[in-house]
Enzyme design. Structure first.
Site, PDB file in Angstrom:
ATOM      1  N   GLU A  91      35.990  76.356   9.634  1.00 16.93           N
ATOM      2  CA  GLU A  91      37.205  77.299   9.522  1.00 16.93           C
ATOM      3  C   GLU A  91      36.280  78.605   8.742  1.00 16.93           C
ATOM      4  OE1 GLU A  91      41.562  76.020  10.409  1.00 16.93           O
ATOM      5  OE2 GLU A  91      41.109  77.044   8.183  1.00 16.93           O
ATOM      6  N   CYS A 104      34.319  85.668   5.232  1.00 20.44           N
ATOM      7  CA  CYS A 104      34.836  83.663   4.470  1.00 20.44           C
ATOM      8  C   CYS A 104      34.159  82.985   5.523  1.00 20.44           C
ATOM      9  CB  CYS A 104      35.808  83.901   4.671  1.00 20.44           C
ATOM     10  SG  CYS A 104      36.974  82.371   3.517  1.00 20.44           S
ATOM     11  N   CYS A 111      36.053  68.668   0.971  1.00 23.76           N
ATOM     12  CA  CYS A 111      36.315  69.327   0.043  1.00 23.76           C
ATOM     13  C   CYS A 111      35.722  67.882  -0.448  1.00 23.76           C
ATOM     14  CB  CYS A 111      36.116  70.506  -0.543  1.00 23.76           C
ATOM     15  SG  CYS A 111      35.982  71.088  -1.827  1.00 23.76           S
ATOM     16  N   CYS A 115      41.192  70.163  -5.629  1.00 26.87           N
ATOM     17  CA  CYS A 115      42.254  71.156  -6.195  1.00 26.87           C
ATOM     18  C   CYS A 115      42.195  70.596  -5.455  1.00 26.87           C
ATOM     19  CB  CYS A 115      40.986  72.291  -6.205  1.00 26.87           C
ATOM     20  SG  CYS A 115      39.795  72.677  -7.064  1.00 26.87           S
ATOM     21  N   CYS A 118      44.910  73.424  -3.426  1.00 27.97           N
ATOM     22  CA  CYS A 118      44.117  74.296  -2.067  1.00 27.97           C
ATOM     23  C   CYS A 118      43.900  73.037  -0.790  1.00 27.97           C
ATOM     24  CB  CYS A 118      42.274  73.885  -2.342  1.00 27.97           C
ATOM     25  SG  CYS A 118      41.083  74.280  -0.983  1.00 27.97           S
ATOM     26  N   GLY A 165      35.014  73.943   1.443  1.00 25.42           N
ATOM     27  CA  GLY A 165      33.680  73.208   1.042  1.00 25.42           C
ATOM     28  C   GLY A 165      33.730  74.018  -0.367  1.00 25.42           C
ATOM     29  N   GLU A 166      32.626  73.052  -1.179  1.00 24.28           N
ATOM     30  CA  GLU A 166      32.222  74.060  -2.429  1.00 24.28           C
ATOM     31  C   GLU A 166      30.889  73.792  -2.089  1.00 24.28           C
ATOM     32  OE1 GLU A 166      30.379  74.832  -5.401  1.00 24.28           O
ATOM     33  OE2 GLU A 166      32.697  74.460  -6.243  1.00 24.28           O
ATOM     34  N   SER A 197      31.117  80.862  -3.768  1.00 20.49           N
ATOM     35  CA  SER A 197      31.811  81.227  -4.682  1.00 20.49           C
ATOM     36  C   SER A 197      32.317  79.578  -5.298  1.00 20.49           C
ATOM     37  CB  SER A 197      33.461  81.379  -4.278  1.00 20.49           C
ATOM     38  OG  SER A 197      34.702  80.781  -4.862  1.00 20.49           O
ATOM     39  N   SER A 219      35.991  80.302  -9.597  1.00 24.75           N
ATOM     40  CA  SER A 219      37.017  79.385  -9.306  1.00 24.75           C
ATOM     41  C   SER A 219      37.609  78.484 -10.824  1.00 24.75           C
ATOM     42  CB  SER A 219      37.320  78.204  -8.366  1.00 24.75           C
ATOM     43  OG  SER A 219      37.203  78.795  -7.145  1.00 24.75           O
ATOM     44  N   LEU A 220      38.084  79.077 -11.864  1.00 26.82           N
ATOM     45  CA  LEU A 220      38.414  79.014 -13.675  1.00 26.82           C
ATOM     46  C   LEU A 220      40.881  78.517 -13.127  1.00 26.82           C
ATOM     47  CD1 LEU A 220      37.330  78.730 -16.053  1.00 26.82           C
ATOM     48  CD2 LEU A 220      38.194  81.246 -16.705  1.00 26.82           C
ATOM     49  N   ASN A 298      49.162  80.186  -1.797  1.00 31.16           N
ATOM     50  CA  ASN A 298      49.282  79.884  -1.103  1.00 31.16           C
ATOM     51  C   ASN A 298      50.281  78.702  -0.702  1.00 31.16           C
ATOM     52  OD1 ASN A 298      48.677  82.287   0.682  1.00 31.16           O
ATOM     53  ND2 ASN A 298      46.532  81.707   0.146  1.00 31.16           N
ATOM     54  N   CYS A 341      43.849  82.336   1.407  1.00 36.72           N
ATOM     55  CA  CYS A 341      42.845  81.838   0.247  1.00 36.72           C
ATOM     56  C   CYS A 341      43.744  80.060   0.250  1.00 36.72           C
ATOM     57  CB  CYS A 341      42.863  82.769  -1.084  1.00 36.72           C
ATOM     58  SG  CYS A 341      41.288  81.888  -2.025  1.00 36.72           S
TER      59      CYS A 341
END
Length: 370
Positions: A91, A104, A111, A115, A118, A165-166, A197, A219-220, A298, A341
């Site tokens: 996407e 984006c 991924c 996380c 996500c 993805g990373e 990111s 992404s902390l 979200n 997000c």
């Protein structure tokens, strides 16, 4: 077999044209036709010699990804789902604002980082995208939106590699894609307006600083290692102190004088006021110039997590701001089309039994760690 010219940055396209017996300036002309004008028909490229156009028709193409679906939000956000073959989809999301248009972009189908908050990570990892598949998202969005808006002006002013993805785990495809975005003969975006990111792949942050320094968002999501180990599994390999040292090294090369820390606000998990105090201590100890972007979570059913209340988010933000740390709260955009997000999931096969593994993880009770 035809070569998709979206796979090449300008140097790559010049090498391709050289194989056809053509000089570099022809590659530059071709590059402009493709990226600045959105042309895919070689016959339309009127200042190319007919002999070259005929050669290209025999061995090359400019091919976008197949669009599976498009959704337009009530706030103007547009989400496209693209087919990348093998039952996989990715996407891209366009977010219009008064002073910018942000796209984006996804870098992987699925991924591998996993996380907790996500939805893409819950589906596991299928494969890396190619450079052409990354750029095809921008090429399609830019030229589709220009046609709809009946403008020849650039519509997309900012690109964020924050989709599925990373990005730093698909480094070989990412770098040429960034070159295309930044190239004045391509999209001509400034380094400040292209953001990568990452969840914290420390060695690749150092490589990016040398190879193509753009704006960096990290992404902390937690102020200490025990909590971040649970939320961002990559932290077990690259803990917070190592990550912050890499960020400090990156700043010497970055186009902006700060790193953006993304922080997804999870009710009762990482949103307590003591967590805000720990973040302040972390920033002061490391001496890193940064800003925090607080992201309302979200929710999706498989996560087992809830969004922090607005009151809690604002109280958290105030503590950081009062300590002199620039803090923003991200507006939720595209909620009605699942474009916000952490919600980009597409239609990816769960090939890695990620849902099963995540379900086991969800039995872990995440408590604030003082």
């Amino acid at each position: 077999m035809s070569t998709n010219l979206l796979e090449f940055d300008l140097d790559g396209l010049a090498a391709f044209c050289e194989q056809l017996g053509e000089k570099r300036f022809r590659a530059t002309q071709l590059f402009r036709w493709i990226h600045q004008r959105g042309a895919s028909d070689f016959d339309a490229m009127s200042d190319l010699a007919k002999a070259l156009r005929d050669k290209l028709k025999g061995c090359a193409k400019v091919e976008a990804l197949t669009v599976i679906s498009e959704h337009v939000s009530s706030d103007g956000t547009v989400k496209w789902l693209f087919d990348v073959g093998g039952g996989n989809a990715v996407e891209a999301v366009f977010i219009p604002e008064d002073d910018r248009g942000t796209l984006c972009v996804s870098s992987q189908a699925g991924c591998a980082v996993g996380c907790r908050f996500c939805s893409t990570g819950h589906q596991g990892f299928s494969r890396n995208l190619t450079t052409g598949e990354i750029i095809a998202q921008l090429w399609f969005a830019e030229h589709t939106l220009r046609q709809r808006l009946k403008t020849e002006d650039r519509v997309i002013s900012n690109v964020v590699m924050m989709g599925m993805g990373e990005p730093l785990q698909n480094y070989a495809a990412l770098i040429p894609a960034l070159h295309v975005m930044l190239d004045d003969h391509g999209y001509g975006l400034s380094r400040r307006r292209v953001t990568v990111s990452t969840s914290g792949v420390v060695p690749m942050i150092d490589r990016l600083a040398q190879d193509c320094p753009v704006a960096l968002a990290v992404s902390l999501h937690a102020p200490n290692d025990p909590l971040r180990d649970n939320l961002v599994p990559l932290n077990r390999k690259y803990p917070i102190d190592e990550l912050l040292e890499a960020c400090k090294r990156y700043l010497a090369h970055a186009p902006r004088d700060f790193i953006t820390f993304e922080y997804c606000m999870l009710d009762g998990v990482n949103d307590q006021l003591e967590h805000a105090q720990q973040l302040i201590e972390l920033v002061r100890r490391s001496g890193i110039r940064c800003k925090f972007n607080l992201i309302p979570f979200n929710p999706f059913p498989a996560s087992g997590l809830l969004r922090s209340t607005q009151k809690q988010v604002l109280a958290f933000a105030k503590i950081l701001s009062d300590a002199g740390i620039v803090t923003t709260v991200r507006k939720t955009r595209g909620d009605d089309i699942d474009a916000a997000c952490g919600q980009l999931a597409g239609d990816v096969k769960d090939r890695t039994r990620a849902a099963e593994r995540m379900a086991k993880q969800r039995t872990i009770v995440l408590k604030p760690v003082n």
